[in-house]
Scaffold this motif. Structure first.
Motif, PDB file in Angstrom:
ATOM      1  N   TYR A 193       9.999 -14.806  18.224  1.00 27.39           N
ATOM      2  CA  TYR A 193      10.795 -15.639  17.320  1.00 27.39           C
ATOM      3  C   TYR A 193      11.439 -16.806  18.057  1.00 27.39           C
ATOM      4  O   TYR A 193      11.410 -17.947  17.584  1.00 27.39           O
ATOM      5  N   THR A 194      12.016 -16.550  19.211  1.00 22.82           N
ATOM      6  CA  THR A 194      12.659 -17.623  19.966  1.00 22.82           C
ATOM      7  C   THR A 194      11.638 -18.623  20.493  1.00 22.82           C
ATOM      8  O   THR A 194      11.981 -19.770  20.799  1.00 22.82           O
ATOM      9  N   GLY A 195      10.374 -18.205  20.595  1.00 21.64           N
ATOM     10  CA  GLY A 195       9.319 -19.108  21.024  1.00 21.64           C
ATOM     11  C   GLY A 195       8.646 -19.840  19.876  1.00 21.64           C
ATOM     12  O   GLY A 195       7.705 -20.608  20.096  1.00 21.64           O
ATOM     13  N   GLY A 196       9.106 -19.600  18.639  1.00 21.87           N
ATOM     14  CA  GLY A 196       8.588 -20.339  17.500  1.00 21.87           C
ATOM     15  C   GLY A 196       7.535 -19.634  16.682  1.00 21.87           C
ATOM     16  O   GLY A 196       6.901 -20.252  15.822  1.00 21.87           O
ATOM     17  N   THR A 197       7.342 -18.322  16.927  1.00 24.01           N
ATOM     18  CA  THR A 197       6.329 -17.559  16.205  1.00 24.01           C
ATOM     19  C   THR A 197       6.977 -16.429  15.411  1.00 24.01           C
ATOM     20  O   THR A 197       7.899 -15.770  15.905  1.00 24.01           O
ATOM     21  N   VAL A 198       6.492 -16.194  14.210  1.00 19.12           N
ATOM     22  CA  VAL A 198       6.963 -15.094  13.370  1.00 19.12           C
ATOM     23  C   VAL A 198       5.809 -14.116  13.173  1.00 19.12           C
ATOM     24  O   VAL A 198       4.705 -14.512  12.795  1.00 19.12           O
ATOM     25  N   LEU A 199       6.081 -12.837  13.429  1.00 20.85           N
ATOM     26  CA  LEU A 199       5.101 -11.770  13.222  1.00 20.85           C
ATOM     27  C   LEU A 199       5.656 -10.823  12.167  1.00 20.85           C
ATOM     28  O   LEU A 199       6.769 -10.304  12.308  1.00 20.85           O
ATOM     29  N   ARG A 200       4.875 -10.603  11.127  1.00 18.30           N
ATOM     30  CA  ARG A 200       5.324  -9.680  10.092  1.00 18.30           C
ATOM     31  C   ARG A 200       4.109  -8.951   9.516  1.00 18.30           C
ATOM     32  O   ARG A 200       2.968  -9.404   9.642  1.00 18.30           O
ATOM     33  N   THR A 201       4.373  -7.830   8.893  1.00 24.68           N
ATOM     34  CA  THR A 201       3.329  -7.106   8.173  1.00 24.68           C
ATOM     35  C   THR A 201       3.752  -6.959   6.718  1.00 24.68           C
ATOM     36  O   THR A 201       4.935  -7.111   6.382  1.00 24.68           O
ATOM     37  N   MET A 202       2.795  -6.654   5.863  1.00 17.60           N
ATOM     38  CA  MET A 202       3.075  -6.354   4.462  1.00 17.60           C
ATOM     39  C   MET A 202       2.412  -5.032   4.118  1.00 17.60           C
ATOM     40  O   MET A 202       1.205  -4.859   4.336  1.00 17.60           O
ATOM     41  N   ASP A 203       3.208  -4.085   3.603  1.00 10.48           N
ATOM     42  CA  ASP A 203       2.662  -2.788   3.221  1.00 10.48           C
ATOM     43  C   ASP A 203       1.655  -2.946   2.090  1.00 10.48           C
ATOM     44  O   ASP A 203       1.718  -3.891   1.294  1.00 10.48           O
ATOM     45  N   ALA A 204       0.736  -2.003   1.991  1.00  8.52           N
ATOM     46  CA  ALA A 204      -0.171  -1.955   0.848  1.00  8.52           C
ATOM     47  C   ALA A 204       0.658  -1.857  -0.433  1.00  8.52           C
ATOM     48  O   ALA A 204       1.706  -1.206  -0.471  1.00  8.52           O
ATOM     49  N   SER A 205       0.186  -2.535  -1.486  1.00 12.20           N
ATOM     50  CA  SER A 205       0.900  -2.547  -2.761  1.00 12.20           C
ATOM     51  C   SER A 205      -0.129  -2.590  -3.884  1.00 12.20           C
ATOM     52  O   SER A 205      -0.589  -3.659  -4.282  1.00 12.20           O
ATOM     53  N   LEU A 206      -0.510  -1.409  -4.355  1.00 12.17           N
ATOM     54  CA  LEU A 206      -1.529  -1.316  -5.404  1.00 12.17           C
ATOM     55  C   LEU A 206      -0.997  -1.859  -6.731  1.00 12.17           C
ATOM     56  O   LEU A 206       0.211  -1.784  -6.985  1.00 12.17           O
ATOM     57  N   PRO A 207      -1.850  -2.466  -7.563  1.00 11.59           N
ATOM     58  CA  PRO A 207      -3.306  -2.543  -7.404  1.00 11.59           C
ATOM     59  C   PRO A 207      -3.799  -3.793  -6.713  1.00 11.59           C
ATOM     60  O   PRO A 207      -4.986  -3.925  -6.454  1.00 11.59           O
ATOM     61  N   TYR A 208      -2.893  -4.731  -6.386  1.00 14.34           N
ATOM     62  CA  TYR A 208      -3.340  -6.030  -5.893  1.00 14.34           C
ATOM     63  C   TYR A 208      -3.639  -6.043  -4.393  1.00 14.34           C
ATOM     64  O   TYR A 208      -4.546  -6.734  -3.945  1.00 14.34           O
ATOM     65  N   PHE A 209      -2.859  -5.306  -3.620  1.00 11.70           N
ATOM     66  CA  PHE A 209      -3.012  -5.336  -2.170  1.00 11.70           C
ATOM     67  C   PHE A 209      -3.389  -3.938  -1.695  1.00 11.70           C
ATOM     68  O   PHE A 209      -2.531  -3.113  -1.386  1.00 11.70           O
ATOM     69  N   ILE A 210      -4.687  -3.683  -1.666  1.00 14.65           N
ATOM     70  CA  ILE A 210      -5.192  -2.364  -1.299  1.00 14.65           C
ATOM     71  C   ILE A 210      -4.972  -2.098   0.187  1.00 14.65           C
ATOM     72  O   ILE A 210      -4.655  -0.973   0.588  1.00 14.65           O
ATOM     73  N   ASN A 211      -5.141  -3.141   0.994  1.00 15.05           N
ATOM     74  CA  ASN A 211      -4.958  -3.018   2.438  1.00 15.05           C
ATOM     75  C   ASN A 211      -3.641  -3.638   2.878  1.00 15.05           C
ATOM     76  O   ASN A 211      -3.267  -4.706   2.388  1.00 15.05           O
ATOM     77  N   PRO A 212      -2.946  -3.001   3.796  1.00 18.64           N
ATOM     78  CA  PRO A 212      -1.793  -3.669   4.411  1.00 18.64           C
ATOM     79  C   PRO A 212      -2.281  -4.926   5.135  1.00 18.64           C
ATOM     80  O   PRO A 212      -3.469  -5.038   5.483  1.00 18.64           O
ATOM     81  N   GLU A 213      -1.385  -5.864   5.374  1.00 19.10           N
ATOM     82  CA  GLU A 213      -1.781  -7.123   5.999  1.00 19.10           C
ATOM     83  C   GLU A 213      -0.827  -7.474   7.134  1.00 19.10           C
ATOM     84  O   GLU A 213       0.332  -7.063   7.141  1.00 19.10           O
ATOM     85  N   ILE A 214      -1.332  -8.244   8.073  1.00 17.54           N
ATOM     86  CA  ILE A 214      -0.534  -8.763   9.176  1.00 17.54           C
ATOM     87  C   ILE A 214      -0.552 -10.282   9.074  1.00 17.54           C
ATOM     88  O   ILE A 214      -1.578 -10.876   8.724  1.00 17.54           O
TER      89      ILE A 214
END
Length: 241
Positions: A59-80
């Motif tokens: 974050y201090t270097g200017g980058t954001v890393l986040r994930t998103m949990d699976a959320s049916l029915p639209y997001f079958i796979n978690p995402e990074i």
């Protein structure tokens, strides 16, 4: 805007804090009245988890890393997601790089990233232990409608969110708010839409909605900025006796 481990990718959006739930419902009506070309509409609940080293090297270097949990029915796979902090222009529109890939479970897995650019952005944390610092729980109404901009069809996403910022370590709710995002949707737009045309569409839609709810407050912080700031502020609170 979805980019599944694509090449160079950009997120173009503006964000606002909505005064009340009734104002959010009014914004929904105004957006729907602005274009008859409905491309997509969905309701879902999602959890975004913001991860970094203990010293926030990413974050201090200017980058954001986040994930998103699976959320049916639209997001079958978690995402990074890997994002840069980006730049906000004079009209409040944020433009930043964004890279995205699917994971097999909700657990953080950076090995699914194959594109050299997000891998390079994560270099400051290479070989280090990463942990979730906070998450956002979002109840979202997501509407995509198309507009004619300079002879091209440009699709704009409207996200109407009730959002909770939650500290991971304690489970404390740090903030609860109603928020609106107006964002360029590349995949549902004509090929060849330029960044300037995308910004024009986002600006026009955002300005029109602001005229309907004067109490809308532009948000210049990203959710990463807000979350990390709230966690830092909480750590400095004196303990109650």
């Amino acid at each position: 805007m979805a980019h599944i481990d694509a090449g160079e990718a950009f997120e173009i959006e503006s964000k606002f804090e909505i005064p009340s739930l009734s104002d959010m419902r009014h914004l929904e009506s105004c957006f729907n009245a602005a274009s008859a070309d409905l491309r997509r509409e969905r309701y879902y609940r999602t959890v975004m988890r913001y991860c970094d080293a203990e010293d926030l090297a990413l974050y201090t270097g200017g980058t954001v890393l986040r994930t998103m949990d699976a959320s049916l029915p639209y997001f079958i796979n978690p995402e990074i997601f890997v994002k840069t902090k980006g730049v906000v222009d004079a009209s409040g529109i944020l433009t930043r790089e964004e890279y995205q890939a699917h994971m097999s479970t909700n657990a953080l897995d950076m090995t699914v990233l194959k594109n050299p650019r997000p891998i390079a952005l994560l270099e400051p944390a290479k070989g280090r232990s990463l942990t979730e610092h906070f998450n956002t729980v979002v109840e979202r109404h997501h509407i995509s409608r198309s507009f004619a901009i300079d002879g091209k069809t440009v699709t704009v996403d409207l996200a109407l969110d009730e959002v909770w910022y939650v500290e991971k370590a304690s489970g404390d709710i740090l903030r609860h708010a109603y928020e609106m995002e107006v964002e360029f949707e590349e995949e549902l737009s004509d090929a060849g839409v330029t960044q300037e045309e995308a910004r024009k569409a986002v600006r026009q839609v955002g300005d029109a909605l602001r005229s309907q709810v004067p109490g809308l407050r532009p948000i210049e912080e990203s959710r990463a900025d807000t979350g990390y700031r709230l966690v830092a502020e909480k750590k400095s609170w004196p303990e109650l006796k």
